[in-house]
Design a protein around this motif. Structure first.
Motif, short mmCIF file in Angstrom:
data_model
loop_
_atom_site.label_atom_id
_atom_site.label_comp_id
_atom_site.label_asym_id
_atom_site.label_seq_id
_atom_site.Cartn_x
_atom_site.Cartn_y
_atom_site.Cartn_z
N UNK A 1 63.88 48.85 47.70
CA UNK A 1 63.74 48.10 48.94
C UNK A 1 62.76 48.79 49.88
N UNK A 2 62.87 50.12 50.02
CA UNK A 2 61.97 50.87 50.87
C UNK A 2 60.54 50.81 50.33
N UNK A 3 60.39 50.97 49.01
CA UNK A 3 59.07 50.93 48.40
C UNK A 3 58.37 49.61 48.62
N UNK A 4 59.11 48.52 48.50
CA UNK A 4 58.53 47.20 48.72
C UNK A 4 58.03 47.05 50.15
N UNK A 5 58.82 47.52 51.11
CA UNK A 5 58.42 47.44 52.51
C UNK A 5 57.15 48.23 52.79
N UNK A 6 56.98 49.33 52.05
CA UNK A 6 55.85 50.22 52.32
C UNK A 6 54.67 50.00 51.37
N UNK A 7 54.75 48.94 50.56
CA UNK A 7 53.61 48.58 49.72
C UNK A 7 53.48 49.35 48.43
N UNK A 8 54.56 49.94 47.91
CA UNK A 8 54.53 50.65 46.64
C UNK A 8 54.84 49.70 45.49
N UNK A 9 54.16 49.89 44.36
CA UNK A 9 54.46 49.14 43.16
C UNK A 9 55.65 49.77 42.45
N UNK A 10 56.28 49.01 41.57
CA UNK A 10 57.46 49.53 40.86
C UNK A 10 57.12 50.75 40.01
N UNK A 11 55.87 50.83 39.53
CA UNK A 11 55.46 51.98 38.71
C UNK A 11 55.20 53.24 39.54
N UNK A 12 55.20 53.07 40.87
CA UNK A 12 54.93 54.20 41.76
C UNK A 12 56.21 54.74 42.40
N UNK A 13 57.36 54.32 41.86
CA UNK A 13 58.64 54.69 42.47
C UNK A 13 59.55 55.31 41.41
N UNK A 14 60.26 56.38 41.80
CA UNK A 14 61.28 56.98 40.95
C UNK A 14 62.57 57.10 41.74
N UNK A 15 63.71 56.82 41.11
CA UNK A 15 64.99 56.84 41.82
C UNK A 15 66.05 57.59 41.01
N UNK A 16 67.13 57.94 41.71
CA UNK A 16 68.25 58.67 41.11
C UNK A 16 67.77 59.89 40.33
N UNK A 17 66.84 60.61 40.95
CA UNK A 17 66.25 61.78 40.30
C UNK A 17 66.90 63.07 40.81
N UNK A 18 67.31 63.90 39.90
CA UNK A 18 67.81 65.23 40.24
C UNK A 18 66.61 66.14 40.50
N UNK A 19 66.83 67.29 41.14
CA UNK A 19 65.71 68.22 41.39
C UNK A 19 64.92 68.55 40.13
N UNK A 20 65.63 68.75 39.00
CA UNK A 20 64.90 69.07 37.77
C UNK A 20 64.11 67.88 37.26
#
Length: 774
Positions: free
Chosen positions: A625-644
């Motif tokens: 939702x945040x990425x869409x508002x800020x003009x990011x494509x789905x390929x430019x977003x990563x989620x539920x990522x741990x530090x490693x």
């Protein structure tokens, strides 16, 4: 910069070093420092006259290191704290009078030389000035008076096999003086006397150093302005509630001070009485004033604009935010950019090369040149005056009568025309100006190497919470619980051990509800997942964190969470799950707001050609939702990522070019350290700021494009300076060696060479200062 002996860095120490004149001196100081086994690395700054050393053991005795520098002719002392406004004023006053004395001496020498030439040409009728003995006496005074320090420094450097600028000037003027003295004593040699040459040469050298020093001091102007933000006095409220003016250095933590409208904040403290607005623009670059009330933390250097405030002192002296910023900038200016390595290596060998060229110039014109082109030997005889059989005060390289005389003159000209100063100043002048300018705007680059890395960045990765969002999320709802207050009490009792923005939101809700927290024990934070521990009066382990983490730990979910979230329209919010003894207690719904300046900042970055991505530990729906508002494509977003996971992602991106990581939390620290350029938001955690290469003070992300643009402009200035510094020597040295003499009769006389040498250094500094206008 020399190869690092050991990658383990225990402590960095800043030394003030005097006696450095050129890039050759820089190399000598670095080599001397690196010869000590306790020193891992050394960065020497010619502009600030400093050396930053990394040592293994904090208890290392530095006396031996300082003594070794002193033996090489460089006085050094440890800088205990960042320079204050007072110390800058004292140093400026001392430098001012020192430079004016130097200027007066140089102008007197030049004036007497000019009058001597006019007297020789019968333009003015002053017999004394046309007397050869007078000029010999003047040259003797010049060498053993104002020039003695240069001679001592130069010969001392030669004795230690590390010749520098003073060595070249010293050899040149000594050779000219001794040659003229020989011609005076033995006129049958047929050599011209050129006593005016060493006099004018020293005059121009001293004049050039005066102008260079004045310009150099301007490069540190931004840091001085920062230091001036520290007031000298404060209004202390004593135990009897009486107000007394005291020195800021006498204040102690826990004491109270009064701030009137228009007062600078002298220490770091917290407001305990009063309301006002405070200008923090000098520290963070934030143009809007900060609204203050009891509980607001203030940093030293801020300006109280309106009401009267009572502030409790927290940190004083070197511990204040302003002192730490100044100290950080001082150390950053000492760390050189990798692009300077080539210049320093050349400067380190430069003097050897010039002496070699001078030797071959001598051999060539003595044995070969004058035979091939006999017309170069005294073809016109114009301007010669004979006195007692001497050719009176000729210019080096002109009117030579013998091959040996011509060879001596041109070899001396080569020595004095060389300029390693510009090579040594090319990079540090620009770094000093850039880092000072950045600090005034709230951007802290942690070294010249960081500025160079920032100029190469093409990809930027953003964390979500606290970076793209304001980092002050709020609790907006609950699911799966009949007692929200109890759920908040359990979660907040554990989360008070965390600095994560979500933890702050939960704690803020507990405080607003007046909920008392329980005592926690055996608390364990798992970055990117959550926190666990035990609470008094509750049996079993407590877990507070992401739904996925609790699931992986075997928590029993008795709810259809996805359905609940969809029905309640919370599917795109941040969710914190709470469990007791592996049983789900409930869900806390949290939302955050996008920073006001984020869209503008991202738009500018995209226009500048940067590739942008988001990497977050939050849920997919929230990040998308945040990425869409800020003009990011789905390929430019990563989620539920741990530090490693972020680390692995960054390593993959780094294969296609340098990557910058922007973050603010503890869980971002590994990624900030692993990226090519770690960028921390100043409102984030201390560990994130410590792990980052660039810190953006305040909470304005829109300053990121400007900071990166400054780094690119800085590198352009450095390249321009290096081209000029190398180009000057490439052109001037062959002319001084006589390459144009056979065809045009043109030769570069030492006084003109000395003037051009000074202009070369000054040009480099002025070009660096022009960065202030970009």
């Amino acid at each position: 910069m020399k190869p690092i002996k050991n990658q383990t860095k225990e402590e960095s120490i800043l030394l003030d070093v005097t006696g450095m004149k050129c890039g050759g001196c820089v190399q000598t100081v670095e080599k001397t420092l690196l010869n000590h086994k306790e020193v891992n690395n050394a960065f020497v700054n010619l502009v600030d006259r400093t050396a930053l050393i990394d040592i293994n053991d904090k208890s290392t005795d530095l006396k031996e290191i300082l003594t070794s520098l002193e033996k090489r002719g460089f006085q050094a002392k440890v800088r205990q704290n960042a320079k204050t406004n007072n110390s800058f004023d004292i140093n400026a006053s001392q430098e001012w009078w020192k430079q004016w004395r130097q200027l007066m001496v140089s102008l007197c020498l030049l004036l007497l030389s000019v009058l001597g030439h006019l007297a020789e040409a019968k333009t003015i009728a002053i017999p004394l000035l046309g007397n050869l003995i007078f000029h010999a006496s003047l040259a003797t005074f010049a060498l053993f008076g104002p020039g003695l320090k240069i001679l001592k420094s130069g010969w001392n450097a030669v004795a230690h096999f590390s010749p520098n600028m003073d060595s070249l000037v010293g050899i040149g003027v000594s050779s000219a003086y001794l040659t003229s003295l020989s011609a005076l004593i033995w006129p049958q040699m047929g050599w011209p006397c050129f006593f005016n040459e060493p006099v004018m040469l020293l005059g121009f050298v001293l004049l050039g150093r005066f102008l260079e020093e004045r310009a150099r001091l301007r490069t540190g102007k931004a840091l001085k302005e920062l230091a001036k933000l520290q007031p000298q006095n404060a209004r202390l409220i004593n135990k009897n509630n009486q107000i007394k003016d005291v020195r800021v250095g006498a204040l102690q933590p826990g004491e109270r001070i009064q701030l009137l409208a228009g007062d600078r904040v002298p220490v770091d403290g917290v407001v305990i009485e009063g309301n006002s607005t405070v200008d923090v623009s000098n520290l963070t670059g934030e143009s809007l004033p900060l609204e203050t009330s009891p509980g607001t933390e203030l940093s030293s250097g801020s300006l109280n604009l309106e009401g009267t405030l009572i502030v409790e002192v927290q940190r004083v002296g070197a511990e204040t935010a302003l002192a730490r910023i100044i100290g950080l900038v001082e150390k950053a200016q000492a760390r050189k950019a990798p692009i300077q390595n080539l210049a320093d290596k050349v400067a380190g060998k430069f003097c050897y090369g010039v002496v070699t060229l001078s030797f071959f110039t001598f051999i060539f014109w003595w044995r070969i040149g004058a035979i091939i082109w006999p017309q170069v030997l005294n073809t016109s005889g114009q301007g010669l005056m004979h006195m007692h059989g001497h050719m009176h005060n000729a210019s080096l390289g002109t009117n030579a009568q013998t091959p040996l005389g011509l060879a001596v003159q041109l070899s001396i000209a080569v020595l004095v025309v060389a300029c390693p100063c510009a090579l040594g100043l090319a990079t540090p002048t620009v770094i000093t100006v850039a880092s000072g300018k950045a600090a005034k705007r709230g951007w802290l680059f942690k070294g010249g190497d960081v500025i160079e890395k920032a100029a190469l960045i093409k990809q930027i990765v953003f964390d979500k919470t606290g970076t793209l969002t304001v980092g002050r999320p709020e609790v907006i709802g609950y699911l799966g619980t009949e007692d929200p207050d109890e759920l908040i009490q359990i979660a907040a009792s554990l989360e008070e051990n965390s600095r994560h923005p979500i933890a702050f939101a939960i704690l803020q809700t507990a405080q607003s509800k007046g909920i008392n927290l329980l005592t926690s024990s055996k608390v364990n934070t798992i970055p990117g997942k959550g926190i666990s521990g035990y609470l008094d009066n509750i049996d079993g382990a407590i877990m507070v964190g992401t739904i996925e983490w609790l699931k992986s730990e075997g928590v029993n979910y008795n709810l259809d969470i996805e359905k609940l979230l969809e029905e309640s329209n919370f599917n795109e919010k941040s969710i914190v799950a709470v469990s007791i003894n592996k049983k789900l207690k409930g869900l806390i719904i949290i939302d955050d707001q996008i920073r006001n300046d984020v869209k503008d900042a991202l738009t500018v970055l995209r226009k500048k050609g940067f590739f942008l991505r988001i990497l977050s530990g939050d849920r997919r729906e929230s990040v998308q939702r945040l990425g869409t508002k800020l003009g990011f494509k789905s390929t430019q977003i990563g989620w539920q990522l741990l530090p490693e996971d972020k680390l692995n992602y960054l390593e993959e991106l780094k294969r296609s070019g340098p990557v910058a990581m922007v973050g603010d939390g503890i869980n971002d620290a590994p990624a900030l350290a692993a990226s090519n350029l770690g960028i921390a938001i100043g409102t984030g955690t201390q560990i994130a700021q410590d792990s980052a290469d660039l810190v953006l003070m305040g909470d304005r992300l829109e300053s990121l494009p400007d900071a990166l643009s400054l780094s690119k402009a800085t590198m352009q200035k450095i390249k321009q300076n290096l081209v000029w510094a190398f180009g000057y020597n490439i052109i001037a040295l062959p002319i001084a060696a006589g390459i144009l003499l056979p065809s045009t009769g043109i030769v570069l006389s030492p006084p003109i060479a000395a003037l051009l040498m000074a202009c070369s250094s000054i040009t480099v500094i002025i070009n660096a200062l022009s960065l202030k206008n970009t």
